[in-house]
Design a protein around this motif. Structure first.
Motif, PDB file in Angstrom:
ATOM      1  N   GLY A 151       4.407 -39.062  45.987  1.00 12.52           N
ATOM      2  CA  GLY A 151       3.385 -38.165  46.469  1.00 12.52           C
ATOM      3  C   GLY A 151       3.511 -36.531  46.200  1.00 12.52           C
ATOM      4  O   GLY A 151       2.837 -35.949  47.041  1.00 12.52           O
ATOM      5  N   ALA A 152       4.363 -36.340  45.210  1.00 16.13           N
ATOM      6  CA  ALA A 152       4.733 -35.073  45.159  1.00 16.13           C
ATOM      7  C   ALA A 152       3.533 -34.363  44.420  1.00 16.13           C
ATOM      8  O   ALA A 152       2.907 -34.819  43.857  1.00 16.13           O
ATOM      9  N   THR A 153       3.470 -32.927  44.725  1.00 13.85           N
ATOM     10  CA  THR A 153       2.498 -32.075  44.142  1.00 13.85           C
ATOM     11  C   THR A 153       3.162 -30.952  43.538  1.00 13.85           C
ATOM     12  O   THR A 153       3.874 -30.359  44.479  1.00 13.85           O
ATOM     13  N   TYR A 154       3.140 -30.493  42.324  1.00  5.04           N
ATOM     14  CA  TYR A 154       3.794 -29.460  41.811  1.00  5.04           C
ATOM     15  C   TYR A 154       2.744 -28.546  41.136  1.00  5.04           C
ATOM     16  O   TYR A 154       1.847 -28.851  40.390  1.00  5.04           O
ATOM     17  N   HIS A 155       2.791 -27.368  41.696  1.00  2.29           N
ATOM     18  CA  HIS A 155       1.756 -26.381  41.068  1.00  2.29           C
ATOM     19  C   HIS A 155       2.531 -24.971  40.291  1.00  2.29           C
ATOM     20  O   HIS A 155       3.883 -24.444  40.658  1.00  2.29           O
ATOM     21  N   VAL A 156       2.071 -24.922  39.105  1.00  2.50           N
ATOM     22  CA  VAL A 156       2.771 -23.652  38.277  1.00  2.50           C
ATOM     23  C   VAL A 156       1.392 -22.684  38.184  1.00  2.50           C
ATOM     24  O   VAL A 156       0.460 -23.271  37.372  1.00  2.50           O
ATOM     25  N   ILE A 157       1.287 -21.784  38.741  1.00  9.26           N
ATOM     26  CA  ILE A 157       0.396 -20.815  38.627  1.00  9.26           C
ATOM     27  C   ILE A 157       0.685 -19.191  38.096  1.00  9.26           C
ATOM     28  O   ILE A 157       1.560 -18.659  38.355  1.00  9.26           O
ATOM     29  N   GLY A 158       0.234 -19.187  37.136  1.00  5.35           N
ATOM     30  CA  GLY A 158       0.608 -17.984  36.161  1.00  5.35           C
ATOM     31  C   GLY A 158       1.605 -18.221  35.532  1.00  5.35           C
ATOM     32  O   GLY A 158       2.390 -19.078  35.654  1.00  5.35           O
ATOM     33  N   GLY A 159       2.046 -17.017  34.770  1.00 10.63           N
ATOM     34  CA  GLY A 159       3.459 -17.016  34.152  1.00 10.63           C
ATOM     35  C   GLY A 159       3.359 -17.465  32.626  1.00 10.63           C
ATOM     36  O   GLY A 159       2.138 -17.589  31.992  1.00 10.63           O
ATOM     37  N   GLY A 160       4.602 -17.680  31.971  1.00 12.69           N
ATOM     38  CA  GLY A 160       4.356 -18.056  30.701  1.00 12.69           C
ATOM     39  C   GLY A 160       5.779 -18.720  30.221  1.00 12.69           C
ATOM     40  O   GLY A 160       6.617 -18.209  30.884  1.00 12.69           O
ATOM     41  N   ALA A 161       5.822 -19.308  29.044  1.00  8.97           N
ATOM     42  CA  ALA A 161       7.352 -19.627  28.554  1.00  8.97           C
ATOM     43  C   ALA A 161       7.076 -19.623  26.824  1.00  8.97           C
ATOM     44  O   ALA A 161       5.980 -19.865  26.338  1.00  8.97           O
ATOM     45  N   LYS A 162       8.133 -19.229  26.158  1.00  7.40           N
ATOM     46  CA  LYS A 162       8.248 -19.394  25.005  1.00  7.40           C
ATOM     47  C   LYS A 162       9.866 -19.640  24.505  1.00  7.40           C
ATOM     48  O   LYS A 162      10.588 -19.770  25.068  1.00  7.40           O
ATOM     49  N   LYS A 163       9.360 -19.981  23.034  1.00 10.34           N
ATOM     50  CA  LYS A 163      10.850 -20.619  22.703  1.00 10.34           C
ATOM     51  C   LYS A 163      11.408 -21.777  23.136  1.00 10.34           C
ATOM     52  O   LYS A 163      12.684 -21.874  23.414  1.00 10.34           O
ATOM     53  N   ALA A 164      10.615 -22.633  23.308  1.00  6.40           N
ATOM     54  CA  ALA A 164      11.071 -23.882  23.883  1.00  6.40           C
ATOM     55  C   ALA A 164      11.178 -24.865  22.544  1.00  6.40           C
ATOM     56  O   ALA A 164      10.279 -25.498  21.735  1.00  6.40           O
TER      57      ALA A 164
END
Length: 260
Positions: free
Chosen positions: A133-146
């Motif tokens: 039942g989990a809910t995860y929110h990623v709002i905005g931001g960024g990532a690089k070099k993965a």
């Protein structure tokens, strides 16, 4: 390709949605630049030698955290500890993870990551470990070099990613293919800026044999004239079995993907 007018409308929608969230971080331009997102300047730095537990709401005010000692790993070794471990219901805001970043952030239940930036993803940027039942929110931001994955979904539930920028990556989101406990997982992406690297990369990877569902909306892909970026990669656990939209697992249409 779409006309110039829809592209401008898409850009206005992207920046407008970010401004509405009060984050003001993804700024796009007419040029197909590898640095189209505006990456933030840290407000100081802090070395982290042991995992920081987070419960409730934690706002770092745009401080950069980076690993040292036991958290100084920056490779793809499995089993690394995270810089931050979020308890169920935790909210993390306004933080930059620098290098080395170990295994980034672990969400042990539902969580919200708001305006979180990864300058150099270590093993993974964030791993979602909650139950069905989990809910995860990623709002905005960024990532690089993965070098591999940005977001790893090991638990159950639904991941929602919005107003996010990704560069220099292999996979933005991956539903675990070989976890000891498997789930049917969902991921929703809306207003995502992707910069191609000239090699094959995947926005999402899902397990169709587990009935995973990915929904993609308002995806802008920069610098990918050869169409190397795969919007939706289908797997049977860890075996690739196809790509592209359908009516069951990979929910998007051609109009949801804009190339610039």
């Amino acid at each position: 390709m779409t006309s110039a007018t829809p592209q401008r409308a898409r850009r206005r929608a992207l920046t407008g949605a970010v401004a509405a969230l009060g984050l003001g971080m993804i700024m796009t331009t007419h040029a197909s630049s590898a640095s189209a997102a505006t990456w933030p300047t840290p407000n100081g730095s802090e070395a982290v030698s042991s995992t920081i537990p987070v419960s409730g709401t934690k706002d770092y005010g745009m401080k950069r955290l980076y690993g040292t000692g036991d958290l100084a790993g920056d490779g793809q070794e499995e089993g690394q500890d995270p810089i931050l471990r979020l308890s169920d219901g935790a909210v993390l805001r306004n933080v930059i993870l620098g290098a080395p970043a170990a295994d980034g952030i672990h969400c042990m239940g539902s969580c919200t990551l708001q305006n979180v930036w990864w300058e150099d993803v270590g093993e993974d940027a964030a791993t979602f470990r909650g139950g069905t039942g989990a809910t995860y929110h990623v709002i905005g931001g960024g990532a690089k070099k993965a070098a591999d994955k940005v977001f790893q979904h090991n638990g159950g539930g639904t991941v929602n990613i919005s107003n996010f920028a990704v560069q220099e990556f292999k996979t933005l989101y991956r539903s675990c293919g070989d976890c000891s406990t498997q789930y049917t997982r969902k991921v929703n992406l809306n207003t995502i800026e992707v910069t191609g690297t000239g090699t094959t990369a995947r926005i999402v990877g899902i397990n169709v044999n587990r009935n995973d569902v990915a929904t993609l909306r308002n995806i802008t892909i920069l610098n990918d004239a050869s169409r190397k970026v795969i919007p939706c990669q289908k797997y049977n656990n860890n075996t690739a079995v196809g790509t592209g939209p359908d009516s069951t697992n990979c929910l998007y249409s051609g109009s949801d993907i804009v190339y610039r």
